[in-house]
Enzyme design. Structure first.
Site, short mmCIF file in Angstrom:
data_model
loop_
_atom_site.label_atom_id
_atom_site.label_comp_id
_atom_site.label_asym_id
_atom_site.label_seq_id
_atom_site.Cartn_x
_atom_site.Cartn_y
_atom_site.Cartn_z
N SER A 148 102.59 -0.71 44.15
CA SER A 148 102.28 -0.31 42.90
C SER A 148 103.90 0.45 42.91
CB SER A 148 101.72 0.79 42.44
OG SER A 148 102.06 1.48 41.15
N TYR A 161 95.49 7.91 43.26
CA TYR A 161 95.87 6.74 43.10
C TYR A 161 97.88 6.92 44.23
CZ TYR A 161 97.98 2.41 40.80
OH TYR A 161 98.08 1.05 40.19
N1 LIG Z 1 98.13 -2.57 36.04
C1 LIG Z 1 99.16 -2.23 36.70
O1 LIG Z 1 99.35 -1.26 35.58
C2 LIG Z 1 98.89 -2.15 38.00
C3 LIG Z 1 100.31 -1.62 38.29
C4 LIG Z 1 100.71 -1.44 39.25
C5 LIG Z 1 99.71 -2.20 40.55
N2 LIG Z 1 98.83 -2.13 39.83
C6 LIG Z 1 97.54 -2.57 40.84
O2 LIG Z 1 96.67 -4.11 40.44
C7 LIG Z 1 95.90 -3.76 41.46
C8 LIG Z 1 94.99 -4.83 39.96
O3 LIG Z 1 94.81 -4.00 38.68
P1 LIG Z 1 95.16 -4.16 37.19
O4 LIG Z 1 95.32 -3.64 36.63
O5 LIG Z 1 94.64 -5.98 37.38
O6 LIG Z 1 93.21 -3.25 37.01
P2 LIG Z 1 91.86 -4.15 36.75
O7 LIG Z 1 91.26 -2.66 36.30
O8 LIG Z 1 91.77 -4.88 35.29
O9 LIG Z 1 90.75 -5.07 37.78
C9 LIG Z 1 90.70 -4.46 38.59
C10 LIG Z 1 89.71 -5.46 39.16
O10 LIG Z 1 88.98 -4.20 40.29
C11 LIG Z 1 87.98 -4.31 40.62
N3 LIG Z 1 87.23 -3.63 40.95
C12 LIG Z 1 87.04 -2.02 40.98
N4 LIG Z 1 86.10 -1.35 41.54
C13 LIG Z 1 86.26 -2.06 42.24
C14 LIG Z 1 84.97 -2.16 43.88
N5 LIG Z 1 84.33 -1.19 44.29
N6 LIG Z 1 84.18 -3.38 44.51
C15 LIG Z 1 84.36 -4.29 44.01
N7 LIG Z 1 85.67 -4.58 43.13
C16 LIG Z 1 86.38 -3.24 42.64
C17 LIG Z 1 87.03 -4.45 38.95
O11 LIG Z 1 86.00 -4.75 38.78
C18 LIG Z 1 88.97 -4.81 38.38
O12 LIG Z 1 87.72 -6.26 37.75
C19 LIG Z 1 96.02 -2.93 41.26
O13 LIG Z 1 95.37 -2.30 42.93
C20 LIG Z 1 96.14 -1.34 40.92
O14 LIG Z 1 96.11 -0.57 41.23
C21 LIG Z 1 98.28 -2.57 38.74
#
Ligand SMILES: NC(=O)c1ccc[n+]([C@@H]2O[C@H](COP(=O)([O-])OP(=O)(O)OC[C@H]3O[C@@H](n4cnc5c(N)ncnc54)[C@H](O)[C@@H]3O)[C@@H](O)[C@H]2O)c1
Length: 266
Positions: A148, A161
């Site tokens: 991120s 985070y």
């Molecule tokens: N959305 C954003 O703005 C953003 C920005 C930068 C980085 N990210 C990173 O991208 C990645 C995905 O995020 P996203 O936005 O798609 O989130 P999201 O919440 O849509 O998806 C995250 C997924 O992780 C799964 N998960 C969480 N804890 C878990 C566990 N203990 N075991 C198994 N699965 C688990 C959830 O069930 C979910 O399906 C993350 O690492 C997040 O930090 C997101």
């Protein structure tokens, strides 16, 4: 030194992961789902890991419509031994699962801090540990860590985070150094705010922490430092992951591919 002879022409080479297995964590939604579909569309057999069984079933159905192969694997990544076992035999590993809590440090629950570090840092270590023997054995592998902007910059109220993502950057670089002589690359992808459930869910918390109404959060908090004033889509992140898995990226390792709309240009 001989030049790499097997490189395809640099133009118009679609990603071909036929015969490859890819494991994507957090594949039930958001960025992970988009990555799973992108890699399946490139011909990979995708092992889709998440604790959300219904989301994985929906993903598998969507992949079948595209002609791809997704194998759902319901797993809570806090089970670290199971995570390491699940990674055995994979050619491409996308460490993506994550969660967020927005609270000042003095109010941040220690058990949540622990869970965030377990899922977002220790599980990736165990998954990499489980995946490397097969990758080393065949002399090829791709590790992509969804970091991120918060792997490179801090924001207030996101101690767990930001800590996890900074740690993931270090893990990714170390993997790159150890894997290079085995044909294994390791990189981070660093998006700004992506249009996913993780962002939707933090709007109320951000409003409370910053003392502003929820409808002002996207413009005034999330996009404050982004020069491009929009959220990025999960499919745009998946495309960066696909690039890192392709033959043109074999010299790209130990780095961070930043998709932040200019945030870190400040
Ligand atoms: N959305 C954003 O703005 C953003 C920005 C930068 C980085 N990210 C990173 O991208 C990645 C995905 O995020 P996203 O936005 O798609 O989130 P999201 O919440 O849509 O998806 C995250 C997924 O992780 C799964 N998960 C969480 N804890 C878990 C566990 N203990 N075991 C198994 N699965 C688990 C959830 O069930 C979910 O399906 C993350 O690492 C997040 O930090 C997101």
């Amino acid at each position: 030194m001989t030049a790499p002879s097997a490189l395809p022409a640099p133009h118009d080479t679609p990603l071909d992961l036929g015969g490859r297995t890819a494991l994507v964590t957090g594949a039930a939604g958001g960025i992970g789902r988009a990555c799973a579909l992108r890699l399946a569309a490139a011909g990979a057999k995708v092992r889709a890991v998440d604790r959300d069984a219904a989301g994985l079933e929906a993903l598998a159905a969507a992949a079948a419509d595209l002609g791809g192969a997704v194998e759902p694997h319901v797993l809570d990544l806090t089970d670290l031994d199971a995570a390491e076992s699940a990674a055995a035999g994979t050619d491409v590993l996308v460490n993506n699962a994550g969660l967020q809590l927005v609270r000042p440090i003095e109010e941040f629950p220690p058990d949540v801090f622990h869970t965030v570090l377990t899922v977002m840092l220790e599980a990736p270590f165990r998954l990499i540990r489980g995946a490397l023997p097969h990758m080393y054995g065949q002399g090829w592998g791709r590790v992509v860590n969804i970091s991120s902007v918060h792997g490179l910059r801090a924001s207030a109220y996101k101690s767990a985070y930001v800590t996890a993502k900074h740690g993931l950057e270090g893990l990714s670089k170390t993997t790159a150094l150890e894997g290079a002589s085995h044909g294994v690359t390791s990189n981070c992808v660093n998006p700004g705010y992506v249009r996913t459930a993780l962002v939707e869910k933090q709007i109320a918390d951000q409003a409370r922490a910053h003392g502003i109404p929820e409808e002002r959060v996207v413009a005034e908090v999330l996009l404050q430092d982004s020069a491009v004033k929009r959220l990025i889509e999960p499919e745009e992140v998946a495309q960066a992951v696909a690039y890192l898995c392709g033959p043109q990226a074999s010299f790209v390792t130990g780095t961070s591919l930043v998709l932040d709309g200019g945030w870190t240009a400040h």
